[in-house]
Write a protein that holds these residues in place. Structure first.
Motif, PDB file in Angstrom:
ATOM      1  N   ARG A   1       0.825  -1.206   0.000  1.00 47.08           N
ATOM      2  CA  ARG A   1       0.000   0.000   0.000  1.00 47.08           C
ATOM      3  C   ARG A   1       0.865   1.264   0.000  1.00 47.08           C
ATOM      4  NH1 ARG A   1      -5.299   0.932   1.181  1.00 47.08           N
ATOM      5  NH2 ARG A   1      -5.460  -1.170   0.271  1.00 47.08           N
ATOM      6  N   ALA A   2       1.955   1.247   0.753  1.00 45.50           N
ATOM      7  CA  ALA A   2       2.845   2.410   0.768  1.00 45.50           C
ATOM      8  C   ALA A   2       3.462   2.633  -0.612  1.00 45.50           C
ATOM      9  CB  ALA A   2       3.932   2.218   1.821  1.00 45.50           C
ATOM     10  N   LEU A   3       3.817   1.563  -1.295  1.00 46.35           N
ATOM     11  CA  LEU A   3       4.382   1.677  -2.640  1.00 46.35           C
ATOM     12  C   LEU A   3       3.356   2.241  -3.618  1.00 46.35           C
ATOM     13  CD1 LEU A   3       6.700   1.128  -4.617  1.00 46.35           C
ATOM     14  CD2 LEU A   3       5.794  -1.190  -4.912  1.00 46.35           C
ATOM     15  N   LEU A   4       2.127   1.748  -3.545  1.00 45.74           N
ATOM     16  CA  LEU A   4       1.073   2.262  -4.423  1.00 45.74           C
ATOM     17  C   LEU A   4       0.774   3.725  -4.134  1.00 45.74           C
ATOM     18  CD1 LEU A   4      -1.390  -0.787  -4.389  1.00 45.74           C
ATOM     19  CD2 LEU A   4       0.075  -0.049  -6.282  1.00 45.74           C
ATOM     20  N   GLN A   5       0.792   4.082  -2.871  1.00 42.42           N
ATOM     21  CA  GLN A   5       0.549   5.477  -2.500  1.00 42.42           C
ATOM     22  C   GLN A   5       1.639   6.384  -3.054  1.00 42.42           C
ATOM     23  OE1 GLN A   5      -1.939   7.069  -1.097  1.00 42.42           O
ATOM     24  NE2 GLN A   5      -0.840   9.024  -1.166  1.00 42.42           N
ATOM     25  N   ARG A   6       2.875   5.947  -2.962  1.00 37.81           N
ATOM     26  CA  ARG A   6       3.981   6.755  -3.469  1.00 37.81           C
ATOM     27  C   ARG A   6       3.921   6.861  -4.995  1.00 37.81           C
ATOM     28  NH1 ARG A   6       9.537   4.285  -1.996  1.00 37.81           N
ATOM     29  NH2 ARG A   6       9.053   2.948  -3.782  1.00 37.81           N
ATOM     30  N   ARG A   7       3.495   5.784  -5.645  1.00 40.31           N
ATOM     31  CA  ARG A   7       3.477   5.773  -7.119  1.00 40.31           C
ATOM     32  C   ARG A   7       2.307   6.548  -7.685  1.00 40.31           C
ATOM     33  NH1 ARG A   7       3.184   6.502 -11.531  1.00 40.31           N
ATOM     34  NH2 ARG A   7       3.761   5.273 -13.358  1.00 40.31           N
ATOM     35  N   PHE A   8       1.126   6.402  -7.087  1.00 41.29           N
ATOM     36  CA  PHE A   8      -0.073   6.989  -7.665  1.00 41.29           C
ATOM     37  C   PHE A   8      -0.656   8.140  -6.845  1.00 41.29           C
ATOM     38  CE2 PHE A   8       0.013   2.559  -9.151  1.00 41.29           C
ATOM     39  CZ  PHE A   8       0.042   2.775 -10.519  1.00 41.29           C
ATOM     40  N   GLY A   9      -0.282   8.249  -5.595  1.00 38.67           N
ATOM     41  CA  GLY A   9      -0.859   9.289  -4.754  1.00 38.67           C
ATOM     42  C   GLY A   9       0.051  10.462  -4.482  1.00 38.67           C
ATOM     43  N   GLY A  10       1.312  10.323  -4.837  1.00 38.68           N
ATOM     44  CA  GLY A  10       2.262  11.396  -4.579  1.00 38.68           C
ATOM     45  C   GLY A  10       2.526  12.245  -5.811  1.00 38.68           C
TER      46      GLY A  10
ATOM     47  N   ARG B   1      12.883  11.939  -5.575  1.00 36.52           N
ATOM     48  CA  ARG B   1      13.745  12.072  -4.406  1.00 36.52           C
ATOM     49  C   ARG B   1      14.640  10.845  -4.265  1.00 36.52           C
ATOM     50  NH1 ARG B   1       9.970  13.401   0.593  1.00 36.52           N
ATOM     51  NH2 ARG B   1       8.934  11.563  -0.301  1.00 36.52           N
ATOM     52  N   PRO B   2      15.748  10.951  -3.539  1.00 36.28           N
ATOM     53  CA  PRO B   2      16.633   9.796  -3.320  1.00 36.28           C
ATOM     54  C   PRO B   2      15.881   8.632  -2.680  1.00 36.28           C
ATOM     55  CG  PRO B   2      17.727  11.815  -2.646  1.00 36.28           C
ATOM     56  CD  PRO B   2      16.305  12.185  -2.946  1.00 36.28           C
ATOM     57  N   ARG B   3      16.375   7.448  -2.967  1.00 35.95           N
ATOM     58  CA  ARG B   3      15.701   6.243  -2.477  1.00 35.95           C
ATOM     59  C   ARG B   3      15.588   6.231  -0.961  1.00 35.95           C
ATOM     60  NH1 ARG B   3      17.793   0.527  -4.603  1.00 35.95           N
ATOM     61  NH2 ARG B   3      16.952   1.502  -6.506  1.00 35.95           N
ATOM     62  N   GLY B   4      16.617   6.682  -0.272  1.00 34.38           N
ATOM     63  CA  GLY B   4      16.574   6.690   1.186  1.00 34.38           C
ATOM     64  C   GLY B   4      15.466   7.572   1.724  1.00 34.38           C
ATOM     65  N   GLU B   5      15.246   8.728   1.099  1.00 32.99           N
ATOM     66  CA  GLU B   5      14.178   9.621   1.540  1.00 32.99           C
ATOM     67  C   GLU B   5      12.806   9.002   1.264  1.00 32.99           C
ATOM     68  OE1 GLU B   5      14.465  13.536   0.033  1.00 32.99           O
ATOM     69  OE2 GLU B   5      16.554  13.832   0.669  1.00 32.99           O
ATOM     70  N   ARG B   6      12.688   8.360   0.116  1.00 33.40           N
ATOM     71  CA  ARG B   6      11.402   7.717  -0.202  1.00 33.40           C
ATOM     72  C   ARG B   6      11.101   6.591   0.779  1.00 33.40           C
ATOM     73  NH1 ARG B   6      13.534   7.650  -5.556  1.00 33.40           N
ATOM     74  NH2 ARG B   6      13.555   5.371  -5.491  1.00 33.40           N
ATOM     75  N   ALA B   7      12.103   5.809   1.112  1.00 29.87           N
ATOM     76  CA  ALA B   7      11.898   4.713   2.074  1.00 29.87           C
ATOM     77  C   ALA B   7      11.547   5.256   3.452  1.00 29.87           C
ATOM     78  CB  ALA B   7      13.145   3.845   2.138  1.00 29.87           C
ATOM     79  N   GLY B   8      12.209   6.338   3.837  1.00 23.99           N
ATOM     80  CA  GLY B   8      11.898   6.933   5.134  1.00 23.99           C
ATOM     81  C   GLY B   8      10.485   7.481   5.195  1.00 23.99           C
ATOM     82  N   GLU B   9      10.030   8.104   4.107  1.00 24.90           N
ATOM     83  CA  GLU B   9       8.665   8.626   4.042  1.00 24.90           C
ATOM     84  C   GLU B   9       7.651   7.494   4.124  1.00 24.90           C
ATOM     85  OE1 GLU B   9       5.235  10.981   3.422  1.00 24.90           O
ATOM     86  OE2 GLU B   9       7.244  11.405   4.180  1.00 24.90           O
ATOM     87  N   ALA B  10       7.915   6.386   3.412  1.00 23.10           N
ATOM     88  CA  ALA B  10       7.004   5.242   3.446  1.00 23.10           C
ATOM     89  C   ALA B  10       6.919   4.655   4.847  1.00 23.10           C
ATOM     90  CB  ALA B  10       7.458   4.183   2.449  1.00 23.10           C
ATOM     91  N   ALA B  11       8.061   4.501   5.511  1.00 24.45           N
ATOM     92  CA  ALA B  11       8.069   3.951   6.873  1.00 24.45           C
ATOM     93  C   ALA B  11       7.323   4.864   7.828  1.00 24.45           C
ATOM     94  CB  ALA B  11       9.506   3.743   7.336  1.00 24.45           C
ATOM     95  N   SER B  12       7.480   6.174   7.642  1.00 27.42           N
ATOM     96  CA  SER B  12       6.775   7.124   8.503  1.00 27.42           C
ATOM     97  C   SER B  12       5.270   7.033   8.317  1.00 27.42           C
ATOM     98  CB  SER B  12       7.263   8.541   8.202  1.00 27.42           C
ATOM     99  OG  SER B  12       6.540   9.500   8.937  1.00 27.42           O
TER     100      SER B  12
END
Length: 318
Positions: free
Chosen positions: A107-116, A123-134
């Motif tokens: 769900r976090a991946l889908l949100q980042r792909r279609f909802g962001g 953004r850098p991969r580390g920032e994207r992963a941190g945002e998803a975890a948050s």
């Protein structure tokens, strides 16, 4: 959870008619942002249809409604962008073979792909992963679900969850998108009194954080804005001799998707016939085909009688 500002929800003579008649009709509602709206009624009274209509997933056929600045039934896409659904059978079903962690990451991946935004994707991969975890951590906290307390932690399969845990997981998945309007179906179905009270307390806490919640239930809690879909509340007035009833609708053609992807019903029917047109034509052809045959038999009998009389006359003259 950093909750968004909720949306005001209003409705005036809101109704939806389908192939089998009215799913709901005459709904009136005025709820402030951050309200807990309870759609109360027995099973089969159109509760889920009203929930889907208010969240932009079904197109109403009568009246108007407003979700924030968006107007229904015209601005369905705008309502869908600011709303989310949880625990709706046939719409938000969880895969029993997947684990809790897999559902959350997906769900976090889908949100980042279609909802962001596009900028967020760059953004850098580390920032994207941190945002998803948050987002995941905030959604789990708001839904009251701690994966570490499950039998196998985040690797617990959905099939092994208790009913209330499944509901909380579905809520967490919906909250990852940080909706301003949250729709929840079957809120109190097959729950004990204690579990039911806990779920209502959870939904109330979501409204206190700013999210407007619309929940389907059989019995609304105190303090909620109640919308009843009981038969007496949704009854029409078309039959004046029998108040409180709606005449059955004529058989309809199958439902067809509208251009915006929302289901609609094509109510065009052949009201004058009980059988398909092809069957009527076949019957008419059969009737037409039997008429000449009957006339031919009549002419044949007539010719036979005439021939007999001629032979008798010839024998008498001889």
């Amino acid at each position: 959870m950093d909750g968004p500002h909720g949306l005001r929800v209003t409705a005036e003579d809101f109704g939806l008619e389908g192939p089998r008649g009215w799913a709901f009709r005459g709904v009136r509602l005025d709820a402030e942002p951050g309200s807990l709206i309870a759609i109360e009624g027995p099973s089969g009274s159109g509760r889920t249809c009203l929930l889907l209509a208010l969240t932009g997933r079904m197109k109403a056929t009568e009246g108007t409604a407003a979700v924030g600045p968006a107007r229904l039934p015209k601005q369905l896409a705008a309502v869908r962008r600011t709303s989310a659904l949880a625990h709706v059978p046939g719409v938000t079903d969880l895969d029993p073979a997947l684990t809790v962690g897999e559902h959350l990451r997906e769900r976090a991946l889908l949100q980042r792909r279609f909802g962001g935004s596009l900028r967020a994707l760059l953004r850098p991969r580390g920032e994207r992963a941190g945002e998803a975890a948050s987002r995941i951590d905030a959604a789990l906290a708001a839904a009251g679900l701690d994966p570490d307390t499950l039998p196998k932690g985040p690797r617990t399969a959905v099939r092994d969850l208790e009913r209330v845990e499944t509901l909380r997981l579905s809520l967490a998945l919906a909250l990852i998108g940080r909706p301003r309007l949250l729709g929840v179906d079957d809120t109190d179905l097959k729950l004990s009194d204690a579990e039911r009270s806990g779920v209502w307390a959870l939904l109330t806490s979501l409204t206190e954080s700013g999210t407007t919640v619309v929940a389907v239930c059989s019995e609304a809690p105190e303090g909620a804005v109640v919308v009843s879909t009981a038969p007496a509340a949704t009854a029409g007035t078309a039959d004046e001799e029998t108040p409180g009833t709606v005449p059955p609708a004529a058989p309809a053609a199958p439902a067809k998707p509208s251009e915006d992807g929302v289901g609609t019903a094509d109510m065009t029917t052949d009201a004058d016939a009980d059988k398909p047109v092809a069957d009527k034509d076949a019957d008419a052809d059969a009737d037409t085909a039997t008429t000449p045959a009957a006339d031919s038999d009549s002419d044949s009998d007539s010719d036979s009688d005439s021939g007999n009389r001629d032979r008798k006359t010839a024998d008498a003259l001889a």
